[in-house]
Design a protein around this motif. Sequence first.
Motif, PDB file in Angstrom:
ATOM      1  N   THR A  31      28.184   9.140 -19.161  1.00 40.83           N
ATOM      2  CA  THR A  31      28.473   8.314 -20.336  1.00 40.83           C
ATOM      3  C   THR A  31      27.242   8.343 -21.238  1.00 40.83           C
ATOM      4  O   THR A  31      26.294   9.095 -20.971  1.00 40.83           O
ATOM      5  N   LYS A  55      32.042   4.774 -26.638  1.00 45.15           N
ATOM      6  CA  LYS A  55      33.409   4.882 -26.117  1.00 45.15           C
ATOM      7  C   LYS A  55      33.673   6.272 -25.571  1.00 45.15           C
ATOM      8  O   LYS A  55      34.369   6.444 -24.552  1.00 45.15           O
ATOM      9  N   THR A  56      33.150   7.288 -26.230  1.00 43.29           N
ATOM     10  CA  THR A  56      33.259   8.675 -25.782  1.00 43.29           C
ATOM     11  C   THR A  56      31.895   9.348 -25.948  1.00 43.29           C
ATOM     12  O   THR A  56      31.070   8.909 -26.746  1.00 43.29           O
ATOM     13  N   ASN A 121      33.615   1.875 -19.421  1.00 42.72           N
ATOM     14  CA  ASN A 121      34.390   2.965 -18.830  1.00 42.72           C
ATOM     15  C   ASN A 121      35.411   2.499 -17.788  1.00 42.72           C
ATOM     16  O   ASN A 121      36.074   3.335 -17.175  1.00 42.72           O
ATOM     17  N   LEU A 143      38.545   7.981 -13.563  1.00 44.42           N
ATOM     18  CA  LEU A 143      37.817   8.124 -14.814  1.00 44.42           C
ATOM     19  C   LEU A 143      38.736   8.166 -16.031  1.00 44.42           C
ATOM     20  O   LEU A 143      38.267   8.347 -17.156  1.00 44.42           O
ATOM     21  N   HIS A 147      38.795   3.195 -22.146  1.00 44.59           N
ATOM     22  CA  HIS A 147      37.394   3.219 -22.548  1.00 44.59           C
ATOM     23  C   HIS A 147      37.200   2.316 -23.767  1.00 44.59           C
ATOM     24  O   HIS A 147      38.093   2.162 -24.597  1.00 44.59           O
TER      25      HIS A 147
END
Length: 297
Positions: A31, A55-56, A121, A143, A147
């Motif tokens: 992350t 967030k990404t 996450n 995963l 998010h």
Amino acid sequence: DTSYIMEEFINGTIVSFDGVADSRCVPLFYTSNVFPTPLIDIVNSLGDLSYWTQKTVPEELRDVGFRTIKAFGAKSRFFHCEFFRLNEDKEGLGQKGDYVALEVNMRPAGGYTPDLINYANSVDCYQIWADMVCYDELRHEKLDLPHHYCVYAGRRDCHTYKHSHEEILARYGRQMKMCDRVPDVLSLDMGNQMYVANFSTREEMEQFYSDVLAVTDPINAKVQKELTEVLALGEPDVASTKAVTPKPDLTPAIKPTTAVAETKTKAVAEVPTRAVTETPTKAVATQPTKAVTETPT
């Protein structure tokens, strides 16, 4: 005679690449966090700390992060790497938006950052680490859960804020993940009162910072101005575009209705320092001005 090391000025914003690597130096989980204001500036000016988990992870940062972990042989461990994202073209280093190596830490990020990583996450990074130790793969964490932007905001008792603690909780209670007094040992860096909250969009995140950190005294204006400038830079998307988003409107959404509690003052303790590990990239011995020293460990 005294010897000095001079480091080149770099105009950049610090971003991190964090996660857990397996025995083959491949991240099982990763992350990223953004640190908009240098921590040394926050300490020296008694400013408010603000940073967030993205967030990404931008594709370009993912690429340089994976290659860094491989180059350092960081196997079977947590990692916390820091890079400058250049705010302007820098001859010999890169163009605006490129990543320049700053340091590598073979440990988790400090302070409350592991909590931010978990909330952003929808994972438990300590369970991921345990899976890595026992199985060298993920077995108990998914995963692909939602998010978010997970944000940290720290207030100081010596400032007067436009919006009371009660007003902040009334407006953002549903998004709030953590809300507590900061231990004195961490308060010089992280403030006296902390808030951690999740948001789905950057606009919501920016409005939260606008409301929580709005002050009536001028001493904190510089740090707030720097935060506004960094937010205006936007962030690269997964395709690594370098478009700059319009400067956000940070006009507070809350109208104050109650007086803010009386201000207090505290003595400033010794400024913390930390070692910078050299990274195997070309010519990166640097001294940040837009760099944020990592949160305390």
